[in-house]
Write a protein that holds these residues in place. Structure first.
Motif, PDB file in Angstrom:
ATOM      1  N   ALA A   1      -6.266 123.345  69.229  1.00  0.00           N
ATOM      2  CA  ALA A   1      -6.631 124.250  70.311  1.00  0.00           C
ATOM      3  C   ALA A   1      -6.798 125.678  69.805  1.00  0.00           C
ATOM      4  O   ALA A   1      -7.530 126.480  70.405  1.00  0.00           O
ATOM      5  CB  ALA A   1      -5.572 124.208  71.413  1.00  0.00           C
ATOM      6  N   GLY A   2      -6.129 126.004  68.707  1.00  0.00           N
ATOM      7  CA  GLY A   2      -6.222 127.365  68.171  1.00  0.00           C
ATOM      8  C   GLY A   2      -7.368 127.571  67.196  1.00  0.00           C
ATOM      9  O   GLY A   2      -7.575 128.702  66.732  1.00  0.00           O
ATOM     10  N   LEU A   3      -8.136 126.509  66.877  1.00  0.00           N
ATOM     11  CA  LEU A   3      -9.213 126.657  65.898  1.00  0.00           C
ATOM     12  C   LEU A   3     -10.278 127.647  66.365  1.00  0.00           C
ATOM     13  O   LEU A   3     -10.672 128.547  65.622  1.00  0.00           O
ATOM     14  CB  LEU A   3      -9.852 125.290  65.620  1.00  0.00           C
ATOM     15  N   TYR A   4     -10.736 127.446  67.594  1.00  0.00           N
ATOM     16  CA  TYR A   4     -11.814 128.328  68.079  1.00  0.00           C
ATOM     17  C   TYR A   4     -11.349 129.777  68.232  1.00  0.00           C
ATOM     18  O   TYR A   4     -12.035 130.696  67.758  1.00  0.00           O
ATOM     19  CB  TYR A   4     -12.374 127.783  69.390  1.00  0.00           C
ATOM     20  N   PRO A   5     -10.193 130.028  68.864  1.00  0.00           N
ATOM     21  CA  PRO A   5      -9.737 131.422  68.924  1.00  0.00           C
ATOM     22  C   PRO A   5      -9.549 132.039  67.545  1.00  0.00           C
ATOM     23  O   PRO A   5      -9.874 133.216  67.328  1.00  0.00           O
ATOM     24  CB  PRO A   5      -8.408 131.330  69.688  1.00  0.00           C
ATOM     25  N   SER A   6      -9.038 131.259  66.582  1.00  0.00           N
ATOM     26  CA  SER A   6      -8.839 131.788  65.231  1.00  0.00           C
ATOM     27  C   SER A   6     -10.179 132.159  64.605  1.00  0.00           C
ATOM     28  O   SER A   6     -10.335 133.232  64.005  1.00  0.00           O
ATOM     29  CB  SER A   6      -8.134 130.735  64.367  1.00  0.00           C
ATOM     30  N   TRP A   7     -11.141 131.260  64.743  1.00  0.00           N
ATOM     31  CA  TRP A   7     -12.471 131.511  64.169  1.00  0.00           C
ATOM     32  C   TRP A   7     -13.106 132.724  64.819  1.00  0.00           C
ATOM     33  O   TRP A   7     -13.691 133.572  64.144  1.00  0.00           O
ATOM     34  CB  TRP A   7     -13.333 130.272  64.375  1.00  0.00           C
ATOM     35  N   ARG A   8     -12.982 132.816  66.149  1.00  0.00           N
ATOM     36  CA  ARG A   8     -13.624 133.922  66.865  1.00  0.00           C
ATOM     37  C   ARG A   8     -13.017 135.261  66.469  1.00  0.00           C
ATOM     38  O   ARG A   8     -13.742 136.239  66.241  1.00  0.00           O
ATOM     39  CB  ARG A   8     -13.496 133.703  68.371  1.00  0.00           C
ATOM     40  N   MET A   9     -11.698 135.329  66.381  1.00  0.00           N
ATOM     41  CA  MET A   9     -11.043 136.590  66.049  1.00  0.00           C
ATOM     42  C   MET A   9     -11.323 136.995  64.593  1.00  0.00           C
ATOM     43  O   MET A   9     -11.457 138.179  64.291  1.00  0.00           O
ATOM     44  CB  MET A   9      -9.543 136.484  66.283  1.00  0.00           C
ATOM     45  N   SER A  10     -11.388 136.005  63.710  1.00  0.00           N
ATOM     46  CA  SER A  10     -11.634 136.341  62.296  1.00  0.00           C
ATOM     47  C   SER A  10     -13.068 136.799  62.068  1.00  0.00           C
ATOM     48  O   SER A  10     -13.345 137.524  61.111  1.00  0.00           O
ATOM     49  CB  SER A  10     -11.323 135.130  61.410  1.00  0.00           C
ATOM     50  N   ARG A  11     -13.998 136.376  62.942  1.00  0.00           N
ATOM     51  CA  ARG A  11     -15.408 136.734  62.778  1.00  0.00           C
ATOM     52  C   ARG A  11     -15.778 138.027  63.500  1.00  0.00           C
ATOM     53  O   ARG A  11     -16.838 138.599  63.246  1.00  0.00           O
ATOM     54  CB  ARG A  11     -16.286 135.609  63.353  1.00  0.00           C
ATOM     55  N   SER A  12     -14.901 138.468  64.411  1.00  0.00           N
ATOM     56  CA  SER A  12     -15.253 139.660  65.194  1.00  0.00           C
ATOM     57  C   SER A  12     -15.126 140.923  64.335  1.00  0.00           C
ATOM     58  O   SER A  12     -14.308 141.012  63.432  1.00  0.00           O
ATOM     59  CB  SER A  12     -14.346 139.775  66.422  1.00  0.00           C
TER      60      SER A  12
END
Length: 858
Positions: free
Chosen positions: A838-849
């Protein structure tokens, strides 16, 4: 000054448009929860409706029935009733039933008198004159039957077609003499005909091999509609005409007994679906709390500009209502689809455990839809009430400081823990109450789950503090930051953790219960199946009695080479004051008797008294349901009239939750005129070549008539039925995890969105995208680990309650709780993996912002 409502709505909607995935995932979680509830309710309601329609269609307007013992009634009794001249017996109709297979489908041959039966059943009026039918052919042609047009189409049959009916008396050739059409509004008649082949009573007697016998005689007592007059006086007049062994019984009593069989099963499924809804309500509460927290500055500014508390409260609740309505609409649609799949599993379980039931389509009732709407929309409103109150009760200046909200969340830890203690005390009182109410027991379980949920936030706070030092040593500063971040965001992580804990605990609890049940069953089968080989009829059952083996087969098997002893077994159904009772007549030696695990008592004394015919033994479920103990009396309807038998002892049995009465064969023969043998248990001589003897026994019989099964094969079949029964439980467990997964995804997404500025500052001070990824992943992993560890005690407590309270009150069985360490490890890993995924997408989004985007003011 107050702002206009359109402006306020736009201010609130702006947040939703900017964060669509947050609301979408929350709505999806709620929709799944509603779908589970609606799907289970539709499947249960459809199966129950099919059962009632079938019973009502077959019973018609009959209010009573005359029944006999295992061998049924002598058809001369019907003549006695018709010649008696009493008004009630003019509406008497004989019935003979037997199940069989046609083209692989199980159907019922329904024998009637066409001249008398039309008074009671709509589908037999004008029998034989259906589409292309001929009444004379129906009455005189050997093997003539009529059936519904829909059933004929399903079986690929047309008028005048011949086919093979594989029934209790072996294969028989039947001919379609007519096709029946039911009235469009006659749902009961259509359901009754869904698996019926209707024949003249004489034809049915020949095909089923029961010449001169009837299953029952249906009557309508009272007025023309069966509801007026004085039924009690009519019952007394008819009872005087009946010989010993025949009994007049109300149709409602039998229908109620059959319905009671599946009531506990349906209630258990409903309770499991409600757990999914509880998780869904946590998700709504979680989402609305995040929504309020994220807009605290906006709410503070609105309050400072003059917007009233009532308007803010109405907007938050309105948003929850809209979210709940959209999610409920999707959930109801998903529930309709889910109901179709679950109906097949429900019907298969009922067929395996209780009685034959045909139900192919889901009946959509307004009650099921209303329940789903009320739970979805009402649950959303209820769950949003707390954050709505929080949004209106906080002073405007305080809303601009996010730290104050976290401070208040930590301040509330002690009151929440005390509330959990109060709920746990209430749950203990409900569960310990001297009652057999299943509803009261489930209420106690739900209250206990809510009590544990109150303890989750304090446990998260403690867990994050304990984890900070070791995570700091293992992963450096970022590890310590990840651990402290859970405590710093307790208002958001606490509820998300609670939803995941409940879902995983439910999975663990149900898993331990199923494993314990299976292990208990395996141990019981190992002890009970003492014979080396079991021989039974391969023909379909007829009435409540299993088909009997031919006498020559019984004699041949008893004297077969290598057989040292053969125990006989007869299973039938007899009447009793408490309703239809399963009666098992056995001839056993000491080895066979020792296979029964006794609740208490001296085995030597019980064996002697049982063989001497001093009384009967009852199974644990039968004793529990009817409150029987050693020394009590069981009254059974025998051929010689009602007889009382002393209860010698109680034995553990898991073959039927209805329970059964076990009687010695010699005592059975004294009271019932039935010499049939349903099955044999063959004990081979020591040292015999087992496989060779089994092959010889199988070669000596027709496999379509007689089934020869080694001990291990019967054991495997029994476990296969058990595993099929719990397939639906496994499906519900997966759905509950799916609901929790979506909820955790929604919570983590909202959490990371709210931490955008914080992470932007970290990026601006030199944190790389990989380090941001690691920070967020470590935090979600720790949340999953804490959830898994907390779910373990809750899951084990749920398992204990399911085994020792719910199962006992539902089915009357005593199970041995067995906890596999692998199941506990599975639960922890499941929570950890669910949180990490469940944390994959939030992690990816925050690291790419980009830091600039994250630091920009909204």
């Amino acid at each position: 000054m107050s702002l206009g409502r359109p402006l306020l709505r736009r201010a609130f909607l702006r947040h939703l448009w900017r964060h669509p995935w947050q609301m979408a995932t929350t709505a999806l979680g709620v929709a799944l929860a509603v779908a589970v509830v609606v799907g289970i309710d539709l499947a249960n309601a459809s199966a129950e409706r099919a059962f009632r329609m079938s019973v009502e269609g077959v019973a018609g307007t009959a209010t009573h029935e005359v029944i006999g013992g295992p061998a049924g009634l002598d058809d001369s009794i019907y003549g006695v009733l018709r010649r008696s001249g009493t008004p009630e017996t003019r509406r008497a109709a004989p019935v003979l039933e037997g199940r069989g297979r046609v083209h692989g489908r199980t159907v019922t041959l329904f024998g009637v008198d066409p001249f008398a039966d039309g008074q009671l059943r709509s589908f037999t009026r004008g029998l034989g004159i259906g589409r292309g039918g001929d009444l004379q052919a129906f009455l005189t042609r050997p093997g003539a039957v009529v059936l519904a047009t829909d059933l004929a189409t399903d079986l690929g049959l047309g008028l005048e077609d011949s086919f093979t009916f594989e029934g209790p008396d072996g294969p028989q050739t039947l001919t379609v003499a007519g096709l029946l059409e039911t009235d469009p509004g006659d749902d009961a008649g259509r359901q009754a005909l869904s698996d019926l082949l209707v024949a003249d009573i004489a034809t049915a007697q020949e095909v089923l091999g029961r010449l001169g016998r009837l299953d029952r005689i249906d009557l309508r007592l009272g007025g023309d509609d069966g509801s007026s007059g004085d039924p009690s006086a009519a019952e007394a007049r008819i009872a005087e005409l009946l010989p010993a062994g025949a009994e007049l019984r109300s149709k409602a009593a039998r229908t109620g007994a059959l319905d009671q069989m599946t009531r506990a099963f349906r209630l258990n499924l409903t309770a499991l679906s409600m757990l999914a809804l509880v998780v869904g309500m946590f998700l709504i509460y979680n989402a609305m709390t995040f929504s309020v927290v994220q807009r605290r500055p906006l709410l503070g500014r609105l309050r400072a500009m003059g917007v009233s508390r009532r308007e803010i409260f109405a907007l938050v609740l309105g948003e929850a209502a809209v979210l709940g309505t959209l999610a409920t609409a999707v959930g109801v649609a998903l529930g309709l689809a889910l109901g179709h799949g679950l109906l097949a599993l429900v019907v298969r379980t009922i067929n395996d455990l209780y009685f034959a039931l045909e139900a192919r389509s889901v009946t959509v009732g307004w009650q099921s839809l209303a329940k789903g709407i009320a739970l979805g929309v009402g649950g959303a409103m209820l769950a949003a009430a707390a954050p709505a109150r929080e949004a209106t009760s906080t002073p405007p200046r305080t809303t601009l400081r996010r730290s104050d909200f976290e401070t208040s969340a930590r301040t509330a830890l002690l009151p929440r823990a005390l509330a959990g203690l109060a709920l746990a005390t209430a749950a203990a009182a409900l569960l310990a109450a001297p009652s057999r109410s299943l509803l009261l027991a489930f209420t106690g379980v739900f209250v206990f789950v809510l009590a544990f949920a109150c303890w989750v936030p304090p446990a998260v706070m403690m867990g994050s503090r304990l984890a900070a030092p070791p995570m700091g040593r293992a992963f450096g500063v970022l590890g310590a930051m990840a651990a402290r971040g859970l405590a710093a965001s307790l208002s958001r992580t606490g509820v998300a953790t609670g939803a995941l804990v409940i879902a995983v605990a439910t999975t663990l609890g149900v898993g331990v219960m199923v494993d314990s049940f299976r292990a208990t069953l395996v141990d019981w089968l190992d002890v009970t199946l003492q014979a080396d080989v079991y021989v039974t009829s391969a023909r379909p059952s007829s009435r409540g009695s299993a088909p009997a083996l031919e006498p020559e087969v019984v004699d041949a098997m008893k004297t077969a080479s290598g057989v040292s002893f053969a125990s006989t077994y007869r299973r039938t159904e007899v009447s009793s004051p408490v309703g239809p009772t399963q009666l098992h007549a056995l001839s056993l030696d000491r080895r066979g008797f020792d296979a029964f695990q006794l609740e208490r008592g001296d085995p030597d004394d019980l064996y002697r008294r049982f063989r001497d015919g001093d009384g009967v033994m009852v199974s644990e479920p039968y004793a529990y349901r009817h409150d029987l103990r050693r020394g009590d009396t069981v009254t059974l309807g025998a051929d010689s009239g009602s007889q009382g038998f002393e209860v010698l002892g109680v034995f553990y049995d898991y073959a039927s939750d209805r329970g059964l009465v076990m009687i010695d064969r010699a005592l059975y023969d004294r009271h019932w005129r039935d010499d049939g043998v349903h099955s044999l248990g063959l004990f081979l001589e020591p040292g015999e070549d087992f496989d060779a003897r089994v092959a010889e026994l199988r070669a000596s019989v027709d496999p379509s008539e007689v089934a020869v099964m080694p001990n291990r094969e019967l054991r495997r079949i029994s476990l296969d039925i058990f595993d099929r029964t719990f397939v639906i439980t496994g499906v519900l467990r997966l759905l509950a995890i799916g609901v929790a997964f979506v909820g955790v995804l929604s919570a983590l997404l909202a959490l990371q969105l709210e931490r955008a500025r914080e992470l932007g500052v970290l990026r601006a001070t030199g944190l790389t995208p990989a380090q941001v990824w690691g920070l967020v992943t470590a935090q979600t992993g720790l949340l999953g680990l804490i959830s898994g560890l907390l779910s373990t005690p809750l899951g084990l407590a749920l398992a204990a309650l399911l085994i020792h309270v719910i199962n006992k009150r539902s089915f009357g069985w005593t199970l041995s709780m067995q906890v596999s360490p692998w199941l506990v490890v599975q639960a922890v890993v499941l929570a950890l993996v669910a949180a990490l995924l469940a944390g994959l997408y939030p992690s990816w989004r925050m690291s790419r912002s980009s830091p600039a985007w994250a630091l920009r003011e909204e």
